[in-house]
Design an enzyme around this catalytic site. Structure first.
Site, short mmCIF file in Angstrom:
data_model
loop_
_atom_site.label_atom_id
_atom_site.label_comp_id
_atom_site.label_asym_id
_atom_site.label_seq_id
_atom_site.Cartn_x
_atom_site.Cartn_y
_atom_site.Cartn_z
N LYS A 120 0.87 -1.18 0.00
CA LYS A 120 0.00 0.00 0.00
C LYS A 120 0.89 1.22 0.00
CE LYS A 120 -4.40 0.28 0.89
NZ LYS A 120 -5.36 -0.49 0.20
N1 GLU Z 1 -7.20 -0.15 -2.83
C1 GLU Z 1 -8.00 -1.32 -3.06
C2 GLU Z 1 -7.98 -2.22 -1.84
O1 GLU Z 1 -7.78 -1.79 -0.74
C3 GLU Z 1 -7.65 -2.02 -4.35
C4 GLU Z 1 -6.24 -2.52 -4.45
C5 GLU Z 1 -5.86 -3.04 -5.84
O2 GLU Z 1 -6.69 -3.11 -6.71
O3 GLU Z 1 -4.69 -3.41 -5.97
O4 GLU Z 1 -8.24 -3.40 -1.91
#
Ligand code: GLU
Length: 421
Positions: free
Chosen positions: A107
């Site tokens: 993240k």
């Molecule tokens: N930000 C989204 C999540 O927390 C999507 C992450 C992604 O598609 O890699 O799952």
């Protein structure tokens, strides 16, 4: 509930610790998963429209790549901290493992409020951040995506920047460096609504399992951005009605039900529910106390503390956001018999369709919406069933079950590969 006091990473570590006991995880595996592999913090300058130069702080936390490349969104929010991003990165590892995706977890984020910046500034911030990350991201190494405060447009800028700097030797093969892109730039149909769609699949599975009739039922939503608005729009098709809604700008109630499409349009153009000309304004406390069948928290972490848990008058919570329920809040809700479909399952539709986008990029394919939707439906149903079955068989709550199913998969990979040297 104040976000400042919420030690998000500790909470996630504690979940890992509890689930490790359930599946008797090898202590070495738990130890390795208890911290991210890499923590990257960058500071980068960007020229504002006024000519002034501002310095931004960006993060990319790469938690695990045992099952595949690091994967997870990029958050633009003024409250982004290292601790939050570590928590969110870890959750991506459990989410990918639970969904059987060939991905690890990551993240990233930048600590700033995107609402205070022009489109031009947002573009320069995004491009400069991508430049600062350099070869720390890549289509087979670490693949960002949208999260709170970021959009497909920003993913297109990131992809373009990466293609024209780091990955310039083989441009076309680098499309998959980010997912959640607009369709013309190599995104997939169905990605934008995917997280909300996945939330609704979980609700449908639960309703089927418990013979609950959605027709005439009521739901409330906190956060009407990508996840909240799509979940709401899709859920309404099953005859459920949206009776209260809110976001950072305030809360509204409408006992007869909001027009969820008009509301979504309003939020898209105005940035929040503020000023929406239907329903009556209520306080945050009144919002949480609104009697309903389903509550979809789709804003930020740490929203459902003790006070909110005591106030809530619903039968189920489906976590569209990551980490919306605090452990203290959860204990109260579970004691009261409220069902909580946990984030790592409930909002996993987003990363699942990100995976479909990445596969299409790799194969130079373009799938139609029906194919994406069908695949997502199968994946969500399977994951829901695995979690639900585990929870019943082992008499643990759904969060522990979801963590356990993911951890068992990670444990197998560690067992097979072992640690070098
Ligand atoms: N930000 C989204 C999540 O927390 C999507 C992450 C992604 O598609 O890699 O799952």
């Amino acid at each position: 509930m104040s976000n400042e006091k919420y030690e998000f990473f500790k909470v996630i570590q504690e979940y890992l610790n509890r689930a490790s006991k359930v599946v008797q995880l090898d202590p070495a595996v738990e130890l390795m998963l208890s911290q991210p592999k890499n923590e990257l913090i960058v500071h980068f300058p960007v020229r504002m429209d006024s000519g002034e130069v501002k310095l931004f702080k960006g993060y990319r936390i790469q938690h695990s790549n045992i099952l595949g490349p690091f994967k997870g969104g990029i958050r633009y929010h003024e409250s982004v901290t290292l601790d939050d991003v570590k928590a969110l990165a870890s959750m991506m590892t459990w989410k990918s493992a639970l969904m059987r995706l060939p991905y690890g977890g990551a993240k990233g984020g930048i600590k700033f409020n995107p609402r205070n910046h022009s489109n031009g500034e947002l573009q320069r911030i995004t491009r400069r951040f991508t430049h600062a990350l350099g070869s720390n991201i890549g289509p087979d190494y670490d693949i960002p995506a949208p999260d709170v405060g970021t959009t497909g447009q920003m993913m297109a800028w990131m992809m373009d920047m990466y293609m024209n700097t780091v990955g310039h030797t083989n441009k076309q093969a680098n499309r998959g460096v980010v997912t959640g892109k607009p369709v013309a730039s190599g995104g997939t149909l169905g990605r934008e609504k995917a997280t909300g769609q996945g939330v609704v699949h979980c609700i449908l599975e639960w309703a089927r399992e418990h013979r609950f009739n959605l027709e005439g039922s009521t739901y409330i939503v906190q956060g009407y951005g990508n996840v909240g608005s799509h979940a709401s729009t899709i859920l309404g098709r099953y005859g459920a009605s949206l009776t209260a809604v809110g976001d950072h700008s305030g809360y509204l109630r409408s006992p007869e039900g909001f027009n969820r499409h008009k509301l979504a349009e309003w939020v898209k153009t105005h940035g929040s529910v503020a000023g929406y000309p239907a329903g009556q304004a209520i306080t945050r406390e009144e919002f949480f106390a609104t009697k309903c069948d389903i509550f979809i928290p789709a804003a930020l972490e740490g929203q459902i503390g003790v006070a909110e848990a005591n106030a809530l008058d619903c039968r189920m919570i489906v976590e569209g956001a990551n980490g919306p329920t605090t452990p203290e809040g959860e204990r109260i809700l579970l004691d009261r018999g409220v069902v909580i479909i946990p984030d790592v399952l409930a909002n996993s539709g987003g990363v699942t369709v990100s995976y479909y986008e990445w596969v299409q990029n790799k194969r130079s394919e373009s799938w139609d919406l029906e194919e994406v939707d069908n695949k997502l439906e199968i994946a969500m149903k399977r994951a829901y069933k695995e979690v639900s079955d585990f929870s019943r068989a082992r008499d643990v709550d759904l969060r522990m079950a979801a963590y356990s199913v993911g951890l068992e998969r990670l444990q197998s990979a560690y067992r097979e590969r072992d640690i070098f040297p």
